[in-house]
Motif scaffolding. Structure first.
Motif, mmCIF file in Angstrom:
data_model
loop_
_atom_site.group_PDB
_atom_site.id
_atom_site.type_symbol
_atom_site.label_atom_id
_atom_site.label_comp_id
_atom_site.label_asym_id
_atom_site.label_seq_id
_atom_site.Cartn_x
_atom_site.Cartn_y
_atom_site.Cartn_z
ATOM 1 N N LYS A 50 0.832 -1.213 0.000
ATOM 2 C CA LYS A 50 0.000 0.000 0.000
ATOM 3 C C LYS A 50 0.867 1.263 0.000
ATOM 4 N N LYS A 51 1.978 1.224 0.706
ATOM 5 C CA LYS A 51 2.885 2.384 0.703
ATOM 6 C C LYS A 51 3.508 2.559 -0.684
ATOM 7 N N HIS A 52 3.883 1.457 -1.344
ATOM 8 C CA HIS A 52 4.386 1.536 -2.728
ATOM 9 C C HIS A 52 3.359 2.243 -3.605
ATOM 10 N N ILE A 53 2.121 1.797 -3.514
ATOM 11 C CA ILE A 53 1.055 2.375 -4.346
ATOM 12 C C ILE A 53 0.901 3.858 -4.034
ATOM 13 N N GLU A 54 0.897 4.194 -2.762
ATOM 14 C CA GLU A 54 0.766 5.604 -2.372
ATOM 15 C C GLU A 54 1.911 6.433 -2.935
ATOM 16 N N LEU A 55 3.140 5.940 -2.840
ATOM 17 C CA LEU A 55 4.300 6.689 -3.332
ATOM 18 C C LEU A 55 4.279 6.852 -4.850
ATOM 19 N N VAL A 56 3.864 5.819 -5.561
ATOM 20 C CA VAL A 56 3.787 5.893 -7.022
ATOM 21 C C VAL A 56 2.634 6.796 -7.444
ATOM 22 N N SER A 57 1.570 6.808 -6.659
ATOM 23 C CA SER A 57 0.386 7.631 -6.904
ATOM 24 C C SER A 57 -0.142 7.464 -8.337
ATOM 25 N N PRO A 58 -0.556 6.254 -8.680
ATOM 26 C CA PRO A 58 -1.001 6.007 -10.056
ATOM 27 C C PRO A 58 -2.350 6.659 -10.357
ATOM 28 N N ASN A 59 -2.606 6.878 -11.637
ATOM 29 C CA ASN A 59 -3.926 7.352 -12.058
ATOM 30 C C ASN A 59 -4.960 6.236 -11.948
ATOM 31 N N ILE A 60 -4.543 5.030 -12.270
ATOM 32 C CA ILE A 60 -5.399 3.860 -12.109
ATOM 33 C C ILE A 60 -4.565 2.717 -11.542
ATOM 34 N N LEU A 61 -5.258 1.793 -10.899
ATOM 35 C CA LEU A 61 -4.607 0.630 -10.322
ATOM 36 C C LEU A 61 -5.234 -0.617 -10.939
ATOM 37 N N VAL A 62 -4.398 -1.451 -11.536
ATOM 38 C CA VAL A 62 -4.862 -2.700 -12.130
ATOM 39 C C VAL A 62 -4.391 -3.832 -11.231
ATOM 40 N N LEU A 63 -5.340 -4.565 -10.694
ATOM 41 C CA LEU A 63 -5.050 -5.689 -9.816
ATOM 42 C C LEU A 63 -5.068 -6.950 -10.664
ATOM 43 N N VAL A 64 -3.907 -7.566 -10.803
ATOM 44 C CA VAL A 64 -3.759 -8.708 -11.706
ATOM 45 C C VAL A 64 -3.883 -9.999 -10.904
ATOM 46 N N GLY A 65 -5.024 -10.640 -11.049
ATOM 47 C CA GLY A 65 -5.240 -11.932 -10.416
ATOM 48 C C GLY A 65 -6.020 -11.868 -9.123
ATOM 49 N N ALA A 66 -6.461 -13.043 -8.701
ATOM 50 C CA ALA A 66 -7.317 -13.174 -7.522
ATOM 51 C C ALA A 66 -6.614 -12.755 -6.237
ATOM 52 N N THR A 67 -5.355 -13.120 -6.077
ATOM 53 C CA THR A 67 -4.651 -12.791 -4.837
ATOM 54 C C THR A 67 -4.554 -11.285 -4.655
ATOM 55 N N ALA A 68 -4.182 -10.581 -5.699
ATOM 56 C CA ALA A 68 -4.081 -9.117 -5.606
ATOM 57 C C ALA A 68 -5.449 -8.497 -5.338
ATOM 58 N N ALA A 69 -6.457 -8.940 -6.074
ATOM 59 C CA ALA A 69 -7.795 -8.361 -5.920
ATOM 60 C C ALA A 69 -8.354 -8.618 -4.523
ATOM 61 N N LYS A 70 -8.266 -9.846 -4.059
ATOM 62 C CA LYS A 70 -8.790 -10.173 -2.735
ATOM 63 C C LYS A 70 -8.043 -9.432 -1.636
ATOM 64 N N SER A 71 -6.735 -9.265 -1.801
ATOM 65 C CA SER A 71 -5.919 -8.606 -0.785
ATOM 66 C C SER A 71 -6.210 -7.115 -0.701
ATOM 67 N N ILE A 72 -6.291 -6.465 -1.827
ATOM 68 C CA ILE A 72 -6.516 -5.014 -1.841
ATOM 69 C C ILE A 72 -7.979 -4.677 -1.557
ATOM 70 N N TYR A 73 -8.900 -5.424 -2.149
ATOM 71 C CA TYR A 73 -10.326 -5.156 -1.947
ATOM 72 C C TYR A 73 -10.859 -5.708 -0.633
ATOM 73 N N LYS A 74 -10.093 -6.601 0.024
ATOM 74 C CA LYS A 74 -10.532 -7.239 1.270
ATOM 75 C C LYS A 74 -11.874 -7.958 1.063
ATOM 76 N N ILE A 75 -11.911 -8.817 0.055
ATOM 77 C CA ILE A 75 -13.110 -9.584 -0.273
ATOM 78 C C ILE A 75 -12.751 -11.055 -0.388
ATOM 79 N N GLN A 76 -13.764 -11.880 -0.441
ATOM 80 C CA GLN A 76 -13.567 -13.314 -0.635
ATOM 81 C C GLN A 76 -14.047 -13.765 -2.015
ATOM 82 N N SER A 77 -14.721 -12.892 -2.748
ATOM 83 C CA SER A 77 -15.243 -13.251 -4.072
ATOM 84 C C SER A 77 -14.119 -13.707 -4.987
ATOM 85 N N GLY A 78 -14.458 -14.579 -5.917
ATOM 86 C CA GLY A 78 -13.484 -15.028 -6.902
ATOM 87 C C GLY A 78 -13.259 -13.980 -7.974
#
Length: 133
Positions: A50-78
Motif C-alpha cells: 500500500k505504501k508503494h502504491i501511495e508513493l507511485v500515486s497512479p492514475n489507475i490501479l490494475v489488480l492482476v489476479g485473484a490474490t491481488a484483488a482479494k488482498s486489496i479489496y478485502k473480499i472473498q469473491s473469486g
C-alpha cells in the motif's frame, strides 16, 4: 516465463510496456512450491504494498489476479465475479483511486477460453489510460 511473456503481450496490446508501468506483487517472494500466499504472508506485506502504491500515486490501479484483488479489496469473491468492474478505493492517503481487477496471465494460460474476457478488460483499461494522455 510464459506468464511474463503473456503479460508483456497484454501490456503491449494497450500501448504499455514494463518500462512505463509500475508492477509489484502482494508478497515479495515466491511461496514454496509456488503455492498461494497465506493470510499471514499477505498481512505481513500489505502495508508495504500500500505504501508503494501511495508513493507511485497512479492514475489507475490494475489488480492482476485473484490474490491481488482479494488482498486489496478485502473480499472473498473469486476473480471471475469481480474482474472487469471499475471500483474506487482508498489506499492510505490516496482517495477514490480508480481500480480494476483482471485475470492473471498464468490463469489465462491454464484457461485460454477466458482470453476474450481479458481482452474486454484490457480495452476498458486502455480507454481509462487515454483520459490521462
Amino acid at each position: 516465463g510464459e506468464a511474463g511473456q503473456l503479460l508483456d503481450k497484454m501490456l503491449n496490446s494497450i500501448g504499455l510496456k514494463r518500462e512505463n508501468t509500475y508492477l509489484t506483487n502482494i508478497i515479495f517472494w515466491r511461496p514454496p512450491g509456488n503455492r498461494k500466499p497465506t493470510e499471514i504472508e499477505i498481512n505481513a506485506c500489505l502495508p508495504f504494498v500500500k505504501k508503494h502504491i501511495e508513493l507511485v500515486s497512479p492514475n489507475i490501479l490494475v489488480l492482476v489476479g485473484a490474490t491481488a484483488a482479494k488482498s486489496i479489496y478485502k473480499i472473498q469473491s473469486g476473480i471471475t465475479q469481480i474482474r472487469g468492474q471499475w471500483k474506487n478505493i482508498n489506499i492510505n492517503k490516496l482517495k477514490n483511486l480508480k481500480s480494476i481487477a483482471i485475470f492473471h496471465p498464468a490463469f489465462l494460460i491454464r484457461q485460454p477460453s477466458r482470453k476474450r474476457e481479458a481482452w474486454e478488460d484490457l480495452k476498458k483499461i486502455k480507454v481509462e489510460i487515454d483520459k490521462y494522455t
